[in-house]
Design an enzyme around this catalytic site. Sequence first.
Site, PDB file in Angstrom:
ATOM      1  CG  HIS A 106      -0.219   0.353   2.490  1.00  0.00           C
ATOM      2  ND1 HIS A 106       0.539  -0.564   3.165  1.00  0.00           N
ATOM      3  CD2 HIS A 106      -0.131   1.500   3.203  1.00  0.00           C
ATOM      4  CE1 HIS A 106       1.058  -0.004   4.223  1.00  0.00           C
ATOM      5  NE2 HIS A 106       0.664   1.250   4.288  1.00  0.00           N
TER       6      HIS A 106
HETATM    7  C1  UD1 Z   1      -2.499   5.431   5.687  1.00  0.00           C
HETATM    8  C2  UD1 Z   1      -1.272   5.903   6.478  1.00  0.00           C
HETATM    9  C3  UD1 Z   1      -0.201   4.835   6.415  1.00  0.00           C
HETATM   10  C4  UD1 Z   1      -0.739   3.499   6.872  1.00  0.00           C
HETATM   11  C5  UD1 Z   1      -1.955   3.156   6.022  1.00  0.00           C
HETATM   12  C6  UD1 Z   1      -2.584   1.840   6.386  1.00  0.00           C
HETATM   13  C7  UD1 Z   1      -0.721   8.300   6.525  1.00  0.00           C
HETATM   14  C8  UD1 Z   1       0.137   9.335   5.934  1.00  0.00           C
HETATM   15  N1  UD1 Z   1      -0.696   7.092   5.906  1.00  0.00           N
HETATM   16  O1  UD1 Z   1      -2.105   5.307   4.329  1.00  0.00           O
HETATM   17  O2  UD1 Z   1       0.868   5.210   7.261  1.00  0.00           O
HETATM   18  O3  UD1 Z   1       0.259   2.522   6.732  1.00  0.00           O
HETATM   19  O4  UD1 Z   1      -2.916   4.194   6.208  1.00  0.00           O
HETATM   20  O5  UD1 Z   1      -3.672   1.575   5.552  1.00  0.00           O
HETATM   21  O6  UD1 Z   1      -1.394   8.566   7.497  1.00  0.00           O
HETATM   22  N2  UD1 Z   1      -9.408   4.883   1.171  1.00  0.00           N
HETATM   23  C9  UD1 Z   1     -10.544   4.140   1.033  1.00  0.00           C
HETATM   24  N3  UD1 Z   1     -11.170   3.750   2.186  1.00  0.00           N
HETATM   25  C10 UD1 Z   1     -10.729   4.079   3.417  1.00  0.00           C
HETATM   26  C11 UD1 Z   1      -9.558   4.848   3.531  1.00  0.00           C
HETATM   27  C12 UD1 Z   1      -8.906   5.229   2.389  1.00  0.00           C
HETATM   28  O7  UD1 Z   1     -10.972   3.829  -0.062  1.00  0.00           O
HETATM   29  O8  UD1 Z   1     -11.353   3.695   4.429  1.00  0.00           O
HETATM   30  C13 UD1 Z   1      -8.697   5.318  -0.041  1.00  0.00           C
HETATM   31  C14 UD1 Z   1      -8.559   6.837  -0.084  1.00  0.00           C
HETATM   32  O9  UD1 Z   1      -9.572   7.406  -0.817  1.00  0.00           O
HETATM   33  C15 UD1 Z   1      -7.199   7.051  -0.706  1.00  0.00           C
HETATM   34  C16 UD1 Z   1      -6.457   5.742  -0.439  1.00  0.00           C
HETATM   35  O10 UD1 Z   1      -7.397   4.785   0.012  1.00  0.00           O
HETATM   36  O11 UD1 Z   1      -7.302   7.220  -2.093  1.00  0.00           O
HETATM   37  C17 UD1 Z   1      -5.356   5.937   0.562  1.00  0.00           C
HETATM   38  O12 UD1 Z   1      -5.873   6.343   1.848  1.00  0.00           O
HETATM   39  P1  UD1 Z   1      -5.063   7.302   2.833  1.00  0.00           P
HETATM   40  O13 UD1 Z   1      -5.736   7.354   4.161  1.00  0.00           O
HETATM   41  O14 UD1 Z   1      -4.768   8.560   2.118  1.00  0.00           O
HETATM   42  O15 UD1 Z   1      -3.647   6.646   3.007  1.00  0.00           O
HETATM   43  P2  UD1 Z   1      -3.181   5.149   3.160  1.00  0.00           P
HETATM   44  O16 UD1 Z   1      -2.436   4.800   1.936  1.00  0.00           O
HETATM   45  O17 UD1 Z   1      -4.289   4.232   3.589  1.00  0.00           O
END
Ligand code: UD1
Length: 392
Positions: A233
Site C-alpha cells: 500500500h
Molecule cells: C495510511 C497511512 C499509512 C498506513 C496506512 C494503512 C498516513 C500518511 N498514511 O495510508 O501510514 O500505513 O494508512 O492503511 O497517514 N481509502 C478508502 N477507504 C478508506 C480509507 C482510504 O478507499 O477507508 C482510499 C482513499 O480514498 C485514498 C487511499 O485509500 O485514495 C489511501 O488512503 P489514505 O488514508 O490517504 O492513506 P493510506 O495509503 O491508507
Amino acid sequence: MTSGLKTLKTQGTMIFMNDTRTTNVEMMLVAGARPNFMKIAPIWRVACQSRNIAARIIHTGQHYDYAMSQSFFDDLELPTPDAFLEAGSGSHAEQTGKIMTAFEQLCTNHQPDWIIVVGDVNSTMACTIVAKKLGIRVAHVEAGLRSRDMAMPEEINRMLTDAICDRFFVTEQSGVDNLLQEGKNPDHIHFVGHVMIDNLFHQLERLETIEASRLSVHGVKRRLDRYIFATLHRPANVDTREALTGIIQAFNTIARDIPIVFPVHPRAQKQIAAFGLELSAHIIQLPPLGFRESLYLWKDAALVMTDSGGLQEETTAIGVPCLTLRFNTERPITLEMGTNKLVGNRKEDILRAAAAVLEPGAGNPSPVNRPPLWDGRAAERICDILADAGGA
Ligand code: UD1
C-alpha cells in the site's frame, strides 16, 4: 452538537466516567487509520480494568470504509468510539487540516490529562499538534522509530510528533537511541515493549476459541497447502508505474510455483487499475481483510511479502519469514532477529529473495527469538507509568 463534529455517545461534550474524580487520570486514545486500531485496543483493555484511569476513544475518521475501520473495531472488541471526527480522505494537507479542526473543537470542550497517540499516521501528528497548543500533555506510543527516509509521510509524522510530545513509549532499543540522540529527556523515554504484540498474543488466543469455519477466509486457506501472504500500500510502491509494475511482475512469476494470497488495499487497487496491470490467476485477490481474517492467513504462511510496518514486527514475534518490499525500515530489530529482510521493490531482487526463503530447508530457526519486552505486557507498563505521572 458542536458544528462539524459528531460525537456518538454524548452530544458535543465528552463526559468521562470519572467526572466525579474517582480516578486519577483521564486519557483520550486517538486512532485514525487501520494500523492504529490494534495499538489502542490493549491500552483500552487495561484502562477498563484500572481504578486509576478513565479512557475515551477518539476516531478521527481518516479511514472510514467498513473493511478499513469498523471491521477492526469488531475484531478487536473495541466499543463504539466516543467521538468520530469524520476527517475522511484528501490530500495530506486537507486530511491533516480536517483532523486538526475537528479535534480542536473536541479538546476545547473537554481537556483530558493525557492524549495518547499511536504510530505514525496523519492523525497521530495532527492530534499531537492540536493538543500541545491547547496545553494538553501528549504521550506517543511507538515513539523514536526512524527510517531516515523523508520521502515517507510517516517519517515526517514520527519526527514532528516526537519533537513536541511529553512522553515517549518505545518498542525497541533503536527508538531509545534515536530519541537520546535527538536530545530528549531520558526521564521521559520509556522502553515498554510493543502494544501491537500485546494485541497479537491476545488475538491468537481468541482465534483458538472461535470456529475457524466462521471466518470468511477459511475456505481460501483450506484449499491451499502452502502459500504466500502479501500486502502492498505504500505510495513509494504503488503510486509509480515502474515500482508497481516490477512488484506485480515478481508476484506473477512467484505465483507460478506457490499461490499468493493478496488482500488488496484501496490505494493499491486504484493504482493497479490505473496502470492497467494484470495479476496472475494464481494470485488470490481478496478485499482488505479484518484483523482476525488477516492473522488467520498470515500466521501459517510460508512467507509474508509486505511493505507494512506492523507486519514486519508481528511476523518477527511469531517467527514467520518476512520479505519487506522497501529499501529501509524504521524497525531494525526485525532484521536483527533474522525473520525480516529488506528486499526493495525491484523485480529481480524480489524473485531472488523469495527463492532463497522458499527453497527446501530454508526458513527461520526455531524456537522463535523474540525481541526484548515483546511479552504481551506493554499496555500495562504504559498505564502504570501514566497513572504514576498523574492528572493535571
Ligand atoms: C495510511 C497511512 C499509512 C498506513 C496506512 C494503512 C498516513 C500518511 N498514511 O495510508 O501510514 O500505513 O494508512 O492503511 O497517514 N481509502 C478508502 N477507504 C478508506 C480509507 C482510504 O478507499 O477507508 C482510499 C482513499 O480514498 C485514498 C487511499 O485509500 O485514495 C489511501 O488512503 P489514505 O488514508 O490517504 O492513506 P493510506 O495509503 O491508507
